[in-house]
Design a protein around this motif. Sequence first.
Motif, PDB file in Angstrom:
ATOM      1  N   GLU A 134     -73.327  75.914  -9.508  1.00 35.14           N
ATOM      2  CA  GLU A 134     -73.995  74.610  -9.438  1.00 35.14           C
ATOM      3  C   GLU A 134     -73.213  73.539 -10.184  1.00 35.14           C
ATOM      4  OE1 GLU A 134     -77.951  75.276 -10.896  1.00 35.14           O
ATOM      5  OE2 GLU A 134     -78.539  76.445  -9.132  1.00 35.14           O
ATOM      6  N   VAL A 135     -72.668  73.907 -11.353  1.00 37.43           N
ATOM      7  CA  VAL A 135     -71.876  72.952 -12.132  1.00 37.43           C
ATOM      8  C   VAL A 135     -70.627  72.545 -11.354  1.00 37.43           C
ATOM      9  CG1 VAL A 135     -70.442  72.714 -14.203  1.00 37.43           C
ATOM     10  CG2 VAL A 135     -72.753  73.629 -14.398  1.00 37.43           C
ATOM     11  N   LYS A 136     -69.963  73.505 -10.713  1.00 36.66           N
ATOM     12  CA  LYS A 136     -68.770  73.191  -9.911  1.00 36.66           C
ATOM     13  C   LYS A 136     -69.114  72.274  -8.751  1.00 36.66           C
ATOM     14  CE  LYS A 136     -65.787  77.103 -10.915  1.00 36.66           C
ATOM     15  NZ  LYS A 136     -65.034  78.236 -10.367  1.00 36.66           N
ATOM     16  N   GLN A 137     -70.262  72.530  -8.106  1.00 34.52           N
ATOM     17  CA  GLN A 137     -70.680  71.666  -7.000  1.00 34.52           C
ATOM     18  C   GLN A 137     -70.949  70.248  -7.481  1.00 34.52           C
ATOM     19  OE1 GLN A 137     -74.049  73.785  -5.393  1.00 34.52           O
ATOM     20  NE2 GLN A 137     -72.799  75.039  -4.026  1.00 34.52           N
ATOM     21  N   ARG A 138     -71.600  70.124  -8.624  1.00 31.65           N
ATOM     22  CA  ARG A 138     -71.870  68.787  -9.184  1.00 31.65           C
ATOM     23  C   ARG A 138     -70.561  68.079  -9.532  1.00 31.65           C
ATOM     24  NH1 ARG A 138     -76.294  70.670 -13.387  1.00 31.65           N
ATOM     25  NH2 ARG A 138     -77.815  71.435 -11.920  1.00 31.65           N
ATOM     26  N   GLU A 139     -69.625  68.824 -10.120  1.00 27.21           N
ATOM     27  CA  GLU A 139     -68.326  68.229 -10.472  1.00 27.21           C
ATOM     28  C   GLU A 139     -67.613  67.731  -9.225  1.00 27.21           C
ATOM     29  OE1 GLU A 139     -66.221  71.285 -12.574  1.00 27.21           O
ATOM     30  OE2 GLU A 139     -67.139  70.775 -14.499  1.00 27.21           O
ATOM     31  N   GLN A 140     -67.649  68.520  -8.158  1.00 31.11           N
ATOM     32  CA  GLN A 140     -67.001  68.105  -6.913  1.00 31.11           C
ATOM     33  C   GLN A 140     -67.672  66.870  -6.338  1.00 31.11           C
ATOM     34  OE1 GLN A 140     -67.230  71.698  -4.579  1.00 31.11           O
ATOM     35  NE2 GLN A 140     -65.282  72.487  -5.369  1.00 31.11           N
ATOM     36  N   ALA A 141     -68.995  66.830  -6.384  1.00 33.57           N
ATOM     37  CA  ALA A 141     -69.720  65.660  -5.869  1.00 33.57           C
ATOM     38  C   ALA A 141     -69.399  64.419  -6.691  1.00 33.57           C
ATOM     39  CB  ALA A 141     -71.227  65.927  -5.879  1.00 33.57           C
ATOM     40  N   LEU A 142     -69.369  64.559  -8.013  1.00 36.40           N
ATOM     41  CA  LEU A 142     -69.036  63.420  -8.877  1.00 36.40           C
ATOM     42  C   LEU A 142     -67.604  62.962  -8.650  1.00 36.40           C
ATOM     43  CD1 LEU A 142     -70.789  64.416 -12.219  1.00 36.40           C
ATOM     44  CD2 LEU A 142     -71.395  62.548 -10.685  1.00 36.40           C
ATOM     45  N   SER A 143     -66.706  63.905  -8.467  1.00 35.22           N
ATOM     46  CA  SER A 143     -65.310  63.556  -8.212  1.00 35.22           C
ATOM     47  C   SER A 143     -65.177  62.777  -6.902  1.00 35.22           C
ATOM     48  CB  SER A 143     -64.461  64.825  -8.164  1.00 35.22           C
ATOM     49  OG  SER A 143     -63.119  64.513  -7.911  1.00 35.22           O
ATOM     50  N   ALA A 144     -65.895  63.213  -5.870  1.00 33.22           N
ATOM     51  CA  ALA A 144     -65.864  62.511  -4.585  1.00 33.22           C
ATOM     52  C   ALA A 144     -66.447  61.101  -4.720  1.00 33.22           C
ATOM     53  CB  ALA A 144     -66.634  63.307  -3.537  1.00 33.22           C
ATOM     54  N   GLU A 145     -67.542  60.968  -5.465  1.00 28.80           N
ATOM     55  CA  GLU A 145     -68.143  59.644  -5.684  1.00 28.80           C
ATOM     56  C   GLU A 145     -67.189  58.733  -6.443  1.00 28.80           C
ATOM     57  OE1 GLU A 145     -72.086  59.610  -7.385  1.00 28.80           O
ATOM     58  OE2 GLU A 145     -72.662  61.347  -6.173  1.00 28.80           O
ATOM     59  N   LYS A 146     -66.536  59.284  -7.462  1.00 30.69           N
ATOM     60  CA  LYS A 146     -65.589  58.494  -8.252  1.00 30.69           C
ATOM     61  C   LYS A 146     -64.431  58.023  -7.373  1.00 30.69           C
ATOM     62  CE  LYS A 146     -62.354  60.149 -11.075  1.00 30.69           C
ATOM     63  NZ  LYS A 146     -61.730  60.912 -12.144  1.00 30.69           N
ATOM     64  N   GLU A 147     -63.918  58.918  -6.536  1.00 28.35           N
ATOM     65  CA  GLU A 147     -62.808  58.556  -5.646  1.00 28.35           C
ATOM     66  C   GLU A 147     -63.229  57.462  -4.672  1.00 28.35           C
ATOM     67  OE1 GLU A 147     -60.122  60.796  -2.324  1.00 28.35           O
ATOM     68  OE2 GLU A 147     -60.621  61.920  -4.152  1.00 28.35           O
ATOM     69  N   GLN A 148     -64.438  57.577  -4.127  1.00 27.34           N
ATOM     70  CA  GLN A 148     -64.930  56.564  -3.198  1.00 27.34           C
ATOM     71  C   GLN A 148     -65.110  55.219  -3.914  1.00 27.34           C
ATOM     72  OE1 GLN A 148     -68.645  57.573  -1.368  1.00 27.34           O
ATOM     73  NE2 GLN A 148     -68.539  55.926   0.112  1.00 27.34           N
ATOM     74  N   PHE A 149     -65.624  55.244  -5.137  1.00 31.29           N
ATOM     75  CA  PHE A 149     -65.802  54.018  -5.917  1.00 31.29           C
ATOM     76  C   PHE A 149     -64.453  53.352  -6.177  1.00 31.29           C
ATOM     77  CE2 PHE A 149     -65.786  52.032 -10.142  1.00 31.29           C
ATOM     78  CZ  PHE A 149     -66.696  51.018  -9.927  1.00 31.29           C
ATOM     79  N   ILE A 150     -63.455  54.144  -6.551  1.00 28.93           N
ATOM     80  CA  ILE A 150     -62.128  53.596  -6.835  1.00 28.93           C
ATOM     81  C   ILE A 150     -61.505  53.007  -5.579  1.00 28.93           C
ATOM     82  CG2 ILE A 150     -59.767  54.229  -7.495  1.00 28.93           C
ATOM     83  CD1 ILE A 150     -61.043  56.173  -9.542  1.00 28.93           C
ATOM     84  N   ARG A 151     -61.680  53.689  -4.449  1.00 28.95           N
ATOM     85  CA  ARG A 151     -61.152  53.134  -3.188  1.00 28.95           C
ATOM     86  C   ARG A 151     -61.799  51.797  -2.860  1.00 28.95           C
ATOM     87  NH1 ARG A 151     -62.032  58.085   0.191  1.00 28.95           N
ATOM     88  NH2 ARG A 151     -60.435  59.476  -0.567  1.00 28.95           N
ATOM     89  N   GLY A 152     -63.124  51.725  -3.010  1.00 27.10           N
ATOM     90  CA  GLY A 152     -63.830  50.472  -2.732  1.00 27.10           C
ATOM     91  C   GLY A 152     -63.409  49.365  -3.667  1.00 27.10           C
ATOM     92  N   LEU A 153     -63.281  49.687  -4.937  1.00 25.45           N
ATOM     93  CA  LEU A 153     -62.858  48.706  -5.931  1.00 25.45           C
ATOM     94  C   LEU A 153     -61.445  48.227  -5.642  1.00 25.45           C
ATOM     95  CD1 LEU A 153     -63.614  47.223  -8.539  1.00 25.45           C
ATOM     96  CD2 LEU A 153     -62.703  49.178  -9.800  1.00 25.45           C
ATOM     97  N   SER A 154     -60.572  49.150  -5.295  1.00 27.00           N
ATOM     98  CA  SER A 154     -59.197  48.789  -4.972  1.00 27.00           C
ATOM     99  C   SER A 154     -59.153  47.832  -3.782  1.00 27.00           C
ATOM    100  CB  SER A 154     -58.394  50.054  -4.657  1.00 27.00           C
ATOM    101  OG  SER A 154     -57.100  49.734  -4.232  1.00 27.00           O
ATOM    102  N   HIS A 155     -59.957  48.114  -2.766  1.00 23.70           N
ATOM    103  CA  HIS A 155     -60.007  47.235  -1.595  1.00 23.70           C
ATOM    104  C   HIS A 155     -60.542  45.862  -1.983  1.00 23.70           C
ATOM    105  CE1 HIS A 155     -60.586  45.826   2.465  1.00 23.70           C
ATOM    106  NE2 HIS A 155     -61.843  45.542   2.171  1.00 23.70           N
ATOM    107  N   ASP A 156     -61.601  45.832  -2.800  1.00 22.53           N
ATOM    108  CA  ASP A 156     -62.194  44.557  -3.210  1.00 22.53           C
ATOM    109  C   ASP A 156     -61.220  43.712  -4.020  1.00 22.53           C
ATOM    110  OD1 ASP A 156     -64.495  45.290  -1.954  1.00 22.53           O
ATOM    111  OD2 ASP A 156     -65.599  45.793  -3.775  1.00 22.53           O
ATOM    112  N   ILE A 157     -60.354  44.359  -4.775  1.00 23.22           N
ATOM    113  CA  ILE A 157     -59.362  43.628  -5.566  1.00 23.22           C
ATOM    114  C   ILE A 157     -58.182  43.216  -4.688  1.00 23.22           C
ATOM    115  CG2 ILE A 157     -57.645  43.866  -7.410  1.00 23.22           C
ATOM    116  CD1 ILE A 157     -59.724  45.634  -8.861  1.00 23.22           C
ATOM    117  N   ARG A 158     -57.735  44.116  -3.829  1.00 22.11           N
ATOM    118  CA  ARG A 158     -56.541  43.883  -3.027  1.00 22.11           C
ATOM    119  C   ARG A 158     -56.725  42.747  -2.026  1.00 22.11           C
ATOM    120  NH1 ARG A 158     -55.839  48.386   0.268  1.00 22.11           N
ATOM    121  NH2 ARG A 158     -56.227  49.572  -1.621  1.00 22.11           N
TER     122      ARG A 158
END
Length: 86
Positions: free
Chosen positions: A26-50
């Motif tokens: 369960e902890v590994k699944q949560r870590e993977q989900a958080l990692s995916a959310e973080k990556e999506q947030f960074i992509r969106g932020l990068s686009h908003d800045i670029r």
Amino acid sequence: MVPVEGNNELTQLAKSVNYLSQTQREVKQREQALSAEKEQFIRGLSHDIRTPLTSIMAYSELLAGEKAVAPEEQEKYLHLIHTKAG
């Protein structure tokens, strides 16, 4: 999974091992989900800045270019740069 049979100390040990194993999954699944959310947030932020940065760079290149830009056009481009930067 460790098979749980009987009702003694080994049964309790098997239950504990199974619990720890399940918790770890369960902890590994949560870590993977958080990692995916973080990556999506960074992509969106990068686009908003670029996106505005691209416009700012284009207008500033026009102002710094060798071709003369009329003063009213310069003012317009400077306003656009200021707007995109804000």
